[in-house]
Scaffold this active site. Sequence first.
Site, PDB file in Angstrom:
ATOM      1  N   ASP A  53      33.161  78.824 -29.986  1.00  0.00           N
ATOM      2  CA  ASP A  53      34.122  77.724 -29.850  1.00  0.00           C
ATOM      3  C   ASP A  53      33.344  76.412 -29.964  1.00  0.00           C
ATOM      4  O   ASP A  53      32.977  75.808 -28.948  1.00  0.00           O
ATOM      5  CB  ASP A  53      34.794  77.870 -28.468  1.00  0.00           C
ATOM      6  CG  ASP A  53      35.883  76.846 -28.239  1.00  0.00           C
ATOM      7  OD1 ASP A  53      36.319  76.206 -29.208  1.00  0.00           O
ATOM      8  OD2 ASP A  53      36.283  76.688 -27.068  1.00  0.00           O
TER       9      ASP A  53
HETATM   10  C1  SPV Z   1      40.339  76.878 -24.774  1.00  0.00           C
HETATM   11  O1  SPV Z   1      40.960  77.852 -24.337  1.00  0.00           O
HETATM   12  O2  SPV Z   1      39.949  76.815 -25.932  1.00  0.00           O
HETATM   13  C2  SPV Z   1      40.035  75.760 -23.906  1.00  0.00           C
HETATM   14  C3  SPV Z   1      39.963  76.002 -22.492  1.00  0.00           C
HETATM   15  O3  SPV Z   1      39.789  74.696 -24.397  1.00  0.00           O
HETATM   16  S1  SPV Z   1      38.327  76.325 -22.140  1.00  0.00           S
HETATM   17  O4  SPV Z   1      37.876  77.392 -22.958  1.00  0.00           O
HETATM   18  O5  SPV Z   1      38.301  76.620 -20.738  1.00  0.00           O
HETATM   19  O6  SPV Z   1      37.553  75.133 -22.438  1.00  0.00           O
HETATM   20 MG    MG Z   2      39.400  74.731 -26.415  1.00  0.00          MG
END
Ligand code: SPV
Ligand code: MG
Length: 547
Positions: A53
């Site tokens: 991510d």
């Molecule tokens: C996501 O689910 O992509 C978020 C929440 O942004 S977190 O992963 O907790 O940052």
């Molecule tokens: Mg996110």
Amino acid sequence: MTRAPLLPLLARGDLVLAAGAHDALSAKLAEECGFDAIWASGFGISAVQGVPDANILTLTETLEAVRRIVDAVRIPVVADCDNGYGNAINVIRTVGEFERAGAAGVCIEDNDFPKRCSFYAGVRRDLVAVDEHARKIEAATAARRDPGFAVIARTEALIAGLGIDEALARARAYAAAGADAVLVHSKASDFGELASFARVWDGRVPLVAVPTTYPGVTPAELSGAGFRMAIFANQALRAAIVAMRDALGEIRRSGQAESVEQRIASLEDVYALVGVSELKANEQRFLFTGSEPPRAVILAAGFEPQLMPLIQDRPKTMLEVKGRTILDRQVAALHGCGVRDVTVVRGYQKECVAAAGVRLVDNDRFGETGELYSLMRARDALGGAFLLLYGDIIFEPSILARLLASRADIAVVVDRAFHDAYRAGLAPTGGPFDLVVTETPPNGRRFVAPDGGSRILRIGPEVAPADAHGEFIGMAMFSATGAAALLRVHDELAGGRAEGLERASMTHILQALIDRGQPVSAVDIHQGWMEIDSFDDYRRAWAEVAR
Ligand code: SPV
Ligand code: MG
């Protein structure tokens, strides 16, 4: 107009519960479980592509995933747009795209581009300046077409270790720039840090929390502190990982799927989630012109003790008559008439049931249930026209062709030879037989059925041989309308908990249809078929069936 708006939910006062989804299916499950909204999670959407991510996926890839999620559910979908994919100018496009995709709003965080997931340790973490992010939020609110489209600003100040004062300054600036809500992200292991933040928050816009690292916080604590939305961002994804790893590991160890069968979703569950019944209805409505062949369902689940030990190691349908099983003969006849979608309901000695190109379904309760129960195991084949065959009959293929030519909504094959044989004192011994009374009784030596076939008045073993005009041979055809009538009457009886329904035979349900005014027509034949109900029958089949 935003399709399913989020803002009225946030204005409601009580805590809005949003579930993270990474695809259409997880979103459907969240909706099914009663969540108020979906969080289209960048973390999850990246994970299912097998990438971190960290803005590895592009705007368009995320948009594609969000579109599918939006199409799958009716509840509001908040698109996690990371940092908006660039500066305020990029944000203008981002908002336009996600609003057009049907999202209820976007969430834009103050991470610099490319972002890093809030929880990754040991990675670079830079936030954009507060003013720059405030301008991005302003650009987002200016770019939306519908004022009901939510713009949620998110600050990563606590994640970056900048403290509550910085988080507060940023949250205020973003609210002043027009954000509808502020998500304050924390990676603390308890709710204390966010509770402290909430205590000094002036409440000008609602607060949003993502309780991932502080999962013990309760809804009451969140709303008591002033939070209006809780996002359970990644629990569904993590649950799926555990379940998939567990099932795959077990299958790899045992080498068989049976080992996990009881703890995985049934195929029917999957069918329901992806809308197979709607697909079938649409096929019926838009594809079938009336000339397509029906499906076939062969009932072959039963066990008949009088045939022991002949059927000690196989069900009747797998008995061989001159080198071919009864089932093979039936399937060949069906294929010969263009009927290729064949379902066999098996039960007794089910492992032995095999024929090329058939689908098998199980009635594991064959010992205590009847033919109707078996038929309902194949319910997904009953969504349109279908042929019904008992698995223990051998017949001349021309009988099948005659049945297929019937235009009746429900047609059953009736052997008129029974009547003549009985009159001549030659009625077969044994029984009981599935006999029928029609509205046009055979009259003397010659008989011609009316166009469309005689209507059947009574059917089943309760009909006395002396009253019978013929014998039902265990072959019937239902048009799409006839099939729908059958299911309707079945469901009506099941709903009323009709006594003995589980043990009901096909003739019971046919009689129930007749009693409700549904025309059931006879397709008349004169011999040309055999059933295997006894040793004698089996011997005769060998003697009479040509190779
Ligand atoms: C996501 O689910 O992509 C978020 C929440 O942004 S977190 O992963 O907790 O940052
Ligand atoms: Mg996110």
